[in-house]
Design a protein around this motif. Structure first.
Motif, PDB file in Angstrom:
ATOM      1  N   ALA A 128     -44.229   5.264  34.216  1.00  0.00           N
ATOM      2  CA  ALA A 128     -44.560   4.477  33.024  1.00  0.00           C
ATOM      3  C   ALA A 128     -43.297   3.948  32.359  1.00  0.00           C
ATOM      4  CB  ALA A 128     -45.365   5.330  32.038  1.00  0.00           C
ATOM      5  N   VAL A 129     -42.293   4.814  32.216  1.00  0.00           N
ATOM      6  CA  VAL A 129     -41.043   4.407  31.561  1.00  0.00           C
ATOM      7  C   VAL A 129     -40.294   3.381  32.402  1.00  0.00           C
ATOM      8  CG1 VAL A 129     -38.781   5.202  30.755  1.00  0.00           C
ATOM      9  CG2 VAL A 129     -40.821   6.585  30.322  1.00  0.00           C
ATOM     10  N   PHE A 130     -40.158   3.642  33.709  1.00  0.00           N
ATOM     11  CA  PHE A 130     -39.448   2.709  34.592  1.00  0.00           C
ATOM     12  C   PHE A 130     -40.136   1.344  34.604  1.00  0.00           C
ATOM     13  CE2 PHE A 130     -37.810   6.490  37.242  1.00  0.00           C
ATOM     14  CZ  PHE A 130     -36.690   6.589  36.434  1.00  0.00           C
ATOM     15  N   SER A 131     -41.476   1.355  34.667  1.00  0.00           N
ATOM     16  CA  SER A 131     -42.232   0.095  34.678  1.00  0.00           C
ATOM     17  C   SER A 131     -42.021  -0.670  33.382  1.00  0.00           C
ATOM     18  CB  SER A 131     -43.727   0.367  34.881  1.00  0.00           C
ATOM     19  OG  SER A 131     -43.975   0.961  36.128  1.00  0.00           O
ATOM     20  N   ALA A 132     -42.068   0.049  32.270  1.00  0.00           N
ATOM     21  CA  ALA A 132     -41.908  -0.592  30.963  1.00  0.00           C
ATOM     22  C   ALA A 132     -40.532  -1.231  30.830  1.00  0.00           C
ATOM     23  CB  ALA A 132     -42.131   0.434  29.850  1.00  0.00           C
ATOM     24  N   ILE A 133     -39.497  -0.495  31.213  1.00  0.00           N
ATOM     25  CA  ILE A 133     -38.128  -1.028  31.124  1.00  0.00           C
ATOM     26  C   ILE A 133     -37.968  -2.236  32.039  1.00  0.00           C
ATOM     27  CG2 ILE A 133     -35.701  -0.521  31.594  1.00  0.00           C
ATOM     28  CD1 ILE A 133     -36.275   2.364  30.737  1.00  0.00           C
ATOM     29  N   ALA A 134     -38.513  -2.131  33.272  1.00  0.00           N
ATOM     30  CA  ALA A 134     -38.436  -3.247  34.221  1.00  0.00           C
ATOM     31  C   ALA A 134     -39.142  -4.482  33.671  1.00  0.00           C
ATOM     32  CB  ALA A 134     -39.046  -2.839  35.559  1.00  0.00           C
ATOM     33  N   LEU A 135     -40.308  -4.285  33.045  1.00  0.00           N
ATOM     34  CA  LEU A 135     -41.051  -5.413  32.468  1.00  0.00           C
ATOM     35  C   LEU A 135     -40.264  -6.082  31.345  1.00  0.00           C
ATOM     36  CD1 LEU A 135     -44.702  -4.021  32.348  1.00  0.00           C
ATOM     37  CD2 LEU A 135     -43.913  -5.996  33.643  1.00  0.00           C
ATOM     38  N   GLY A 187     -46.691  -3.279  28.835  1.00  0.00           N
ATOM     39  CA  GLY A 187     -45.375  -2.697  29.052  1.00  0.00           C
ATOM     40  C   GLY A 187     -44.889  -1.914  27.839  1.00  0.00           C
ATOM     41  N   ILE A 188     -45.104  -2.467  26.643  1.00  0.00           N
ATOM     42  CA  ILE A 188     -44.701  -1.775  25.416  1.00  0.00           C
ATOM     43  C   ILE A 188     -45.504  -0.486  25.255  1.00  0.00           C
ATOM     44  CG2 ILE A 188     -44.675  -1.927  22.894  1.00  0.00           C
ATOM     45  CD1 ILE A 188     -44.119  -4.951  23.249  1.00  0.00           C
ATOM     46  N   TRP A 189     -46.823  -0.558  25.552  1.00  0.00           N
ATOM     47  CA  TRP A 189     -47.659   0.647  25.461  1.00  0.00           C
ATOM     48  C   TRP A 189     -47.175   1.709  26.447  1.00  0.00           C
ATOM     49  CZ3 TRP A 189     -50.529   3.533  28.830  1.00  0.00           C
ATOM     50  CH2 TRP A 189     -51.339   4.521  28.254  1.00  0.00           C
ATOM     51  N   LEU A 190     -46.809   1.296  27.663  1.00  0.00           N
ATOM     52  CA  LEU A 190     -46.306   2.244  28.656  1.00  0.00           C
ATOM     53  C   LEU A 190     -45.047   2.951  28.156  1.00  0.00           C
ATOM     54  CD1 LEU A 190     -46.710   0.262  32.007  1.00  0.00           C
ATOM     55  CD2 LEU A 190     -47.905   2.355  31.387  1.00  0.00           C
ATOM     56  N   PHE A 191     -44.168   2.191  27.500  1.00  0.00           N
ATOM     57  CA  PHE A 191     -42.919   2.769  27.025  1.00  0.00           C
ATOM     58  C   PHE A 191     -43.152   3.733  25.864  1.00  0.00           C
ATOM     59  CE2 PHE A 191     -38.919   2.823  24.613  1.00  0.00           C
ATOM     60  CZ  PHE A 191     -38.042   3.159  25.631  1.00  0.00           C
ATOM     61  N   VAL A 192     -44.065   3.375  24.965  1.00  0.00           N
ATOM     62  CA  VAL A 192     -44.296   4.185  23.760  1.00  0.00           C
ATOM     63  C   VAL A 192     -45.235   5.353  24.042  1.00  0.00           C
ATOM     64  CG1 VAL A 192     -45.193   4.166  21.403  1.00  0.00           C
ATOM     65  CG2 VAL A 192     -43.859   2.227  22.245  1.00  0.00           C
ATOM     66  N   LYS A 193     -46.339   5.068  24.757  1.00  0.00           N
ATOM     67  CA  LYS A 193     -47.386   6.073  24.955  1.00  0.00           C
ATOM     68  C   LYS A 193     -47.489   6.587  26.386  1.00  0.00           C
ATOM     69  CE  LYS A 193     -49.124   5.946  20.725  1.00  0.00           C
ATOM     70  NZ  LYS A 193     -49.152   7.135  19.849  1.00  0.00           N
ATOM     71  N   GLY A 194     -47.202   5.721  27.356  1.00  0.00           N
ATOM     72  CA  GLY A 194     -47.390   6.098  28.755  1.00  0.00           C
ATOM     73  C   GLY A 194     -46.554   7.282  29.171  1.00  0.00           C
ATOM     74  N   LYS A 195     -45.350   7.404  28.573  1.00  0.00           N
ATOM     75  CA  LYS A 195     -44.481   8.527  28.937  1.00  0.00           C
ATOM     76  C   LYS A 195     -44.982   9.856  28.404  1.00  0.00           C
ATOM     77  CE  LYS A 195     -41.429   7.523  25.004  1.00  0.00           C
ATOM     78  NZ  LYS A 195     -40.057   7.140  24.609  1.00  0.00           N
ATOM     79  N   LYS A 196     -46.034   9.810  27.562  1.00  0.00           N
ATOM     80  CA  LYS A 196     -46.609  11.038  27.020  1.00  0.00           C
ATOM     81  C   LYS A 196     -47.967  11.358  27.612  1.00  0.00           C
ATOM     82  CE  LYS A 196     -44.421   9.906  22.585  1.00  0.00           C
ATOM     83  NZ  LYS A 196     -44.675   9.575  21.148  1.00  0.00           N
ATOM     84  N   VAL A 197     -48.401  10.542  28.574  1.00  0.00           N
ATOM     85  CA  VAL A 197     -49.748  10.695  29.104  1.00  0.00           C
ATOM     86  C   VAL A 197     -49.913  12.026  29.821  1.00  0.00           C
ATOM     87  CG1 VAL A 197     -49.253   9.629  31.342  1.00  0.00           C
ATOM     88  CG2 VAL A 197     -51.561   9.536  30.423  1.00  0.00           C
ATOM     89  N   THR A 198     -51.092  12.608  29.653  1.00  0.00           N
ATOM     90  CA  THR A 198     -51.447  13.821  30.379  1.00  0.00           C
ATOM     91  C   THR A 198     -52.822  13.627  30.973  1.00  0.00           C
ATOM     92  OG1 THR A 198     -52.457  14.872  28.435  1.00  0.00           O
ATOM     93  CG2 THR A 198     -50.122  15.300  28.822  1.00  0.00           C
ATOM     94  N   MET A 199     -53.070  14.256  32.116  1.00  0.00           N
ATOM     95  CA  MET A 199     -54.352  14.130  32.796  1.00  0.00           C
ATOM     96  C   MET A 199     -55.269  15.310  32.536  1.00  0.00           C
ATOM     97  SD  MET A 199     -54.139  11.209  34.137  1.00  0.00           S
ATOM     98  CE  MET A 199     -55.668  11.249  35.081  1.00  0.00           C
ATOM     99  N   ASN A 200     -54.860  16.172  31.587  1.00  0.00           N
ATOM    100  CA  ASN A 200     -55.681  17.333  31.270  1.00  0.00           C
ATOM    101  C   ASN A 200     -56.937  16.944  30.516  1.00  0.00           C
ATOM    102  OD1 ASN A 200     -53.733  18.913  32.409  1.00  0.00           O
ATOM    103  ND2 ASN A 200     -52.631  19.265  30.492  1.00  0.00           N
TER     104      ASN A 200
END
Length: 236
Positions: free
Chosen positions: A16-23, A223-236
């Motif tokens: 998520a972080v890598f994708s966001a930065i790349a975008l 991309g902004i959502w991935l950077f802010v929230k995606g790096k905190k995502v959990t699948m629990n």
């Protein structure tokens, strides 16, 4: 099993972080390469003036090519990152989205190769701004634009698949999912029309202006959502 889940989750967060930065890097590179340099140097229908502009701004033109190369690299990162991030939600569609983005990137790389040809045309020529040299350069630029435009149809399909996956999740806001789908639909529609019904170019241009906002906001918002929230995502 728990260790494997944790490892997959960490990889998903990093993707998520890598994708966001790349975008974000890609967005700035595109604004510079296409929005500033290409649009200021290339005069549609005027090969001689276009060649004069490039010859007078060779460093700027080289920077445009560099910008596109950066975009290609960032697109490859996004292809991988989106796949890894979306795979836990829907493996099949995530793989499809990743391959569509990879295919688009390959088409873009082919298109950019024609800009390299343009650079070699005016570098190797001793004929100044003769009409023949100017037309050779313009033909290469036109090929770049045409191939890239066709690739954007594939790019739009990629965004549609990404948006559909996002809609099926709980964690990704529905408004972002809808904007991504709308952006993908807009890209595919507009560039399908440019490639297959160019006779209504004026109508397509107007439609592109109307849809420009969702086209930009859709993927960038994700991309902004991935950077802010995606790096905190959990699948629990």
């Amino acid at each position: 099993m728990e260790l494997k889940t944790t490892t997959n989750q960490n990889m998903q967060q990093k993707a998520a972080v890598f994708s966001a930065i790349a975008l974000l890097i890609m967005t700035f590179a595109a604004f510079f390469a296409q929005g500033y340099v290409h649009s200021s140097l290339v005069i549609e229908g005027d090969a001689v003036t276009t060649l004069k502009n490039i010859q007078a701004s060779q460093v700027l033109f080289r920077l445009e090519v560099l910008g596109w190369l950066i975009i290609i690299i960032m697109d490859l990162i996004v292809s991988w990152g989106f796949y890894v991030f979306l795979k836990p939600f829907h493996p099949g569609y995530a793989l499809l989205a990743g391959w569509l983005r990879f295919l688009y990137t390959a088409i873009l790389a082919n298109a950019v190769s024609h800009l390299v040809i343009t650079k070699s045309v005016f570098q190797n020529s001793e004929l100044g701004t003769s009409s023949r040299v100017a037309q050779q350069a313009m033909d290469a630029i036109t090929a770049f634009e045409a191939i890239w435009s066709f690739g954007l149809i594939i790019f739009g399909l990629h965004l549609i698949v990404v948006g559909l996956i996002a809609m099926k999740t709980i964690i990704i806001p529905k408004v972002i999912s809808i904007l991504v789908v709308l952006a993908g639909f807009s890209y595919s529609l507009i560039h399908f029309m440019y490639n297959f019904i160019p006779q209504i170019e004026n109508v397509i241009g107007l439609l592109e202006l109307i849809l420009m906002a969702p086209m930009v906001i859709g993927e960038l918002g994700f991309g902004i959502w991935l950077f802010v929230k995606g790096k905190k995502v959990t699948m629990n």
